[in-house]
Design an enzyme around this catalytic site. Structure first.
Site, PDB file in Angstrom:
ATOM      1  CG  ASP A   1      -3.164  10.688   5.131  1.00  0.00           C
ATOM      2  OD1 ASP A   1      -2.235  10.164   5.749  1.00  0.00           O
ATOM      3  OD2 ASP A   1      -3.824  10.099   4.258  1.00  0.00           O
TER       4      ASP A   1
ATOM      5  CE  LYS B   1      -6.256   2.681   8.813  1.00  0.00           C
ATOM      6  NZ  LYS B   1      -5.842   2.849   7.410  1.00  0.00           N
TER       7      LYS B   1
ATOM      8  CD  GLU C   1      -1.016   8.096   0.777  1.00  0.00           C
ATOM      9  OE1 GLU C   1      -0.421   7.733   1.816  1.00  0.00           O
ATOM     10  OE2 GLU C   1      -2.259   8.143   0.687  1.00  0.00           O
TER      11      GLU C   1
ATOM     12  CD  GLU D   1      -7.853   6.031   6.100  1.00  0.00           C
ATOM     13  OE1 GLU D   1      -7.065   5.101   5.895  1.00  0.00           O
ATOM     14  OE2 GLU D   1      -7.733   7.158   5.589  1.00  0.00           O
TER      15      GLU D   1
ATOM     16  CD  GLU E   1      -3.191   0.875   1.988  1.00  0.00           C
ATOM     17  OE1 GLU E   1      -3.454  -0.294   2.321  1.00  0.00           O
ATOM     18  OE2 GLU E   1      -3.942   1.833   2.229  1.00  0.00           O
ATOM     19  NE  ARG E   2      -2.372   5.130  -0.178  1.00  0.00           N
ATOM     20  CZ  ARG E   2      -3.349   5.461  -1.008  1.00  0.00           C
ATOM     21  NH1 ARG E   2      -3.132   5.609  -2.298  1.00  0.00           N
ATOM     22  NH2 ARG E   2      -4.574   5.609  -0.560  1.00  0.00           N
TER      23      ARG E   2
HETATM   24  C1  GCV Z   1      -2.542   2.339   5.360  1.00  0.00           C
HETATM   25  C2  GCV Z   1      -3.907   7.290   4.285  1.00  0.00           C
HETATM   26  C3  GCV Z   1      -3.467   6.419   3.144  1.00  0.00           C
HETATM   27  C4  GCV Z   1      -3.852   4.974   3.381  1.00  0.00           C
HETATM   28  C5  GCV Z   1      -3.279   4.537   4.727  1.00  0.00           C
HETATM   29  C6  GCV Z   1      -3.786   5.461   5.807  1.00  0.00           C
HETATM   30  C7  GCV Z   1      -3.207   5.146   7.160  1.00  0.00           C
HETATM   31  O1  GCV Z   1      -5.296   7.406   4.304  1.00  0.00           O
HETATM   32  O2  GCV Z   1      -4.006   6.904   1.967  1.00  0.00           O
HETATM   33  O3  GCV Z   1      -3.361   4.200   2.333  1.00  0.00           O
HETATM   34  O4  GCV Z   1      -3.589   3.204   5.003  1.00  0.00           O
HETATM   35  O5  GCV Z   1      -3.446   6.775   5.491  1.00  0.00           O
HETATM   36  O6  GCV Z   1      -2.233   5.791   7.495  1.00  0.00           O
HETATM   37  O7  GCV Z   1      -3.705   4.279   7.844  1.00  0.00           O
END
Ligand code: GCV
Length: 740
Positions: A405, A323, A433, A327, A203-204
């Site tokens: 973010d 986490k 990102e 989200e 991811e990213r």
């Molecule tokens: C891992 C942002 C990013 C997500 C990331 C999130 C986080 O929203 O776009 O890809 O998810 O941060 O830090 O949990």
């Protein structure tokens, strides 16, 4: 014949001119052999003759105890480094009772007495005492009158760190007899967070697949893991979270614990502990409990058993990163419990094994009522500040550098300084990102430094974010985490200059007070050559690069106006996403009347979350740093700026300046052509050309959009955008990388 003479004359003239030039500016180095970047900053290329002679005398052999994997790793690194820089391997000689003249001697504090004839042993012990378990002392010493290079430490890991520090200096061209170092890390926890999924997507991530080959582990262990460990240990990074914070339950299955253990075995000698991100609802999803309520004894018992199981395979396992309720991830709030209830339950499972919980504060909820707009920037503080002092001792709250973010520029997060009774960890994003992926050259050392040096004024006195992390408020020391930019790319990070961001993160994690320019110099000297003709222009490019990106993406405090989901490129027009606070229009609030997010008392009052001194300053546009103006204020377009321009003119000027800066970086790189091997040179040149195109696109699309919503004419002399707003709006990037 005539032709031949003409040709000969031309050649002689050219040679003459070249001679004069060389006489004036020194001999041009032959263009170096191609490099693929795999060696990172640990290149150990042959030194120029004078330095080689000095090193030869100072490193005739290596004397190190051959008794632990960590010391063996240190000796192996010394051997590799010296052999590379000298072109011949040093001898291995016994460290006791008496190493010979010119040896590099690795010795633990408790073995100093056994080195017979060592002058100053008592002083050395005294100097070592305050350097703690990870510190080191590197300096010349005498054994029976003969000079040796001493690397001394209280523990093995200090010997490894000291070795890397000495090699760094030698690579940078410092004369070996002038190297004298005494150092220790400021923070006990210096961690990389991999957002790597179990299927090897990242991811990213913009540097290929995950380096963790989960499928082949535990029986097939890629030697790259050792090189990963070497690179991290060279910076002092001492922890790594292997998997994405958007975690899967399976990572805690016996099969994945075995895979994790295999990685831990490789990293252990380098002082790196492994950690896992865990999904809150794991026991429920594995159908081993009926709930994931943290206060349910069955749930707590499940986690305690799971911790026991992990520690049976990995006795030095670091702990969990979580986490939760963020989200869409599950968490304790699903059971009407709070973050402390959740973190403490996990902490109690880990405590008997000395494990820790890193609980993330990156939370924001959808508004309670449709149509209601709350400020996302205030939500972490609102949820976590009341929990200060309520976390168990082995919990750290991990806070992103800013409240939204990982934007190109964010004010420091208001939680720093606001939770004096809770150890906090910084979370930086090393992967880019929101900053052009691995395509744009953006050096993040300056961004990291800006946040670490921000004065929170907590308690009404000077208190930088770095001091908060170091426990200045109540002595409970925190840590630092960086979202890794590492992948399976041959050069690890997708581009040469992204290696600098890994490097800068690691160096600042070790010492948050280091200067980002000095770090850039170190990196450039090791990555290219310790030659001012290379280092100075490279550093200049790096130091201006982040401000350039801010200018062509989000100047004057604008934020989160990137493309939906993938965050690539401009999309300030987006207004149709499921949640208000996912939309760029929510963040910039541009209209006929002006632009910017009012976070003062007349708006969301986010400023009130800062200490009073800071809040006062941010409440007034006149005392708000201009680079954060639109983060905190909604202002009319004709607001007069300190430059004398109107806000609209100023915004446009910043966009133009950002584009011009990229052009300047490109030109600077072109002048470096003779000094950099063709492979790395060409790769950087192509990326800069693409950055130039994309900077122009950002500038054009944003100006087209803001002009449209403001209804204002372009300032005099400004070039109109190349395309219509409709054109920019129509662009789509369905396969952009790194989008989870
Ligand atoms: C891992 C942002 C990013 C997500 C990331 C999130 C986080 O929203 O776009 O890809 O998810 O941060 O830090 O949990």
């Amino acid at each position: 014949m005539q032709h031949f003479l003409r040709h000969a004359r031309a050649c002689l003239t050219a040679a003459f001119v070249l001679n004069i030039l060389l006489g004036l500016f020194g001999a041009l180095p032959a263009r170096a052999a191609d490099e693929d970047g795999y060696d990172l900053w640990l290149r150990y290329r042959p030194l120029p003759t004078a330095q080689r002679t000095a090193l030869q005398a100072a490193a005739t052999g290596i004397a190190a105890p051959d008794d632990t994997p960590t010391v063996r790793a240190a000796a192996a690194e010394l051997r590799r480094g010296i052999a590379g820089m000298l072109g011949r391997a040093p001898d291995t000689i016994p460290s006791t009772p008496q190493p010979r003249l010119g040896a590099v001697v690795l010795v633990r504090a408790n073995a100093l007495a056994q080195v017979s004839g060592l002058a100053d042993a008592d002083n050395l012990r005294r100097e070592l005492a305050p350097l703690g378990p990870e510190g080191y002392l590197v300096r010349r010493a005498r054994i029976k009158g003969a000079p040796v290079m001493l690397v001394a430490a209280n523990a093995d890991i200090g010997l490894l760190y000291g070795t890397f520090a000495w090699l760094r200096q030698v690579q940078l061209g410092v004369a070996p007899d002038r190297i004298a170092l005494a150092d220790k890390p400021a923070l006990p926890l210096r961690v990389l967070n991999h957002w790597d999924n179990l299927d090897r997507t990242v991811e990213r991530g913009y540097a290929g697949e995950s380096i963790w080959n989960w499928w082949e582990l535990p029986n097939i262990v890629d030697p790259r893991y050792t090189d990963y460990a070497r690179a991290n240990a060279s910076l002092g990074i001492n922890g790594t979270v292997l998997n994405n914070v958007n975690a899967k339950a399976e990572v805690l299955s016996p099969a994945f614990i075995a895979k994790t253990a295999a990685i831990a075995d490789v990293l252990r000698p380098y002082g790196i502990r492994v950690y896992l991100s865990v999904r809150w609802s794991t026991p429920l999803e594995l159908k081993e409990t009926k709930t994931a309520d943290p206060l349910d004894p069955q749930v707590a018992a499940w986690w305690a058993r799971k911790a026991d199981e992990i520690y049976r395979s990995i006795p030095d396992f670091g702990g969990f990163l979580v986490k939760a309720n963020s989200e869409g991830q599950p968490g304790p709030q699903d059971y009407h419990r709070n973050h402390a209830d959740g973190a403490n339950m996990l902490a109690r499972a880990l405590a008997p094994h000395n494990g820790i919980v890193m609980w993330r504060a990156f939370v924001y909820n959808p508004p309670a009522h449709p149509g209601q707009v709350s400020d996302r920037a205030t939500q972490a503080y609102d949820q976590f500040k009341p929990l200060d002092g309520k976390f168990d001792r082995n919990v750290l709250v991990q806070v992103k550098n800013g409240a939204i973010d990982f934007q190109p520029r964010e004010p420091a997060h208001p939680l720093f300084g606001a939770m004096p009774d809770t150890p906090l960890m910084m979370e930086f994003q090393v992967t880019k990102e929101y900053l052009g992926y691995a395509t744009h050259l953006v050096y993040l050392g300056t961004l990291f430094q800006e946040t670490l040096r921000f004065d929170t004024r907590a308690g009404g006195r000077p208190m930088t974010v770095a001091r908060v992390l170091e426990g200045a408020q109540d002595g409970r020391v925190g840590g630092i985490a960086g979202v890794a930019n590492i992948g399976s790319s041959r050069n690890w990070t997708g581009s040469t200059f992204d290696q600098a961001n890994w490097y800068a993160y690691g160096r600042l994690a070790w010492n948050p007070d280091l200067d980002s320019r000095a770090i850039a110099r170190e990196w450039a000297g090791q990555t290219f050559a310790p030659d001012a003709r290379v280092v100075e222009p490279v550093v200049d490019m790096m130091m201006r690069s982040r401000e350039a990106a801010v200018d062509y993406m989000t100047p004057l405090g604008l934020h989160h106006i990137m493309g939906t989901g993938h965050h690539h490129g401009p999309a300030p027009w987006v207004d149709n996403l499921g949640r208000a606070d996912w939309n760029p229009v929510y963040y910039h609030r541009a209209g006929r009347d002006g632009i910017g997010f009012d976070r003062t008392a007349t708006g969301s009052n986010a400023v009130a979350q800062y200490a009073p001194d800071v809040a006062r300053r941010l409440a007034d546009p006149a005392t708000t740093p201009p680079e954060q103006l639109l983060w905190f204020h909604h202002l009319p377009w004709d607001t007069r700026m300190p430059s004398g321009r109107t806000l609209w003119e100023e915004l446009v000027a910043h966009y133009d300046h950002g584009v011009a800066e990229v052009a300047a970086m490109q030109a600077e790189w072109q002048r470096l052509r003779p000094f950099v091997d063709a492979r790395r040179y060409d790769d950087v040149a192509q990326r800069l050309a693409q950055q130039q195109r994309e900077a122009q696109w950002w500038r054009d699309a944003c100006i087209a959009y803001f002009q449209h919503v403001s209804g204002l004419p372009l300032p005099a002399g400004v070039n109109p955008p190349a395309q219509t707003l409709e054109y920019y709006r129509s662009l789509a990037f369905p396969y952009a990388p790194g989008h989870g």
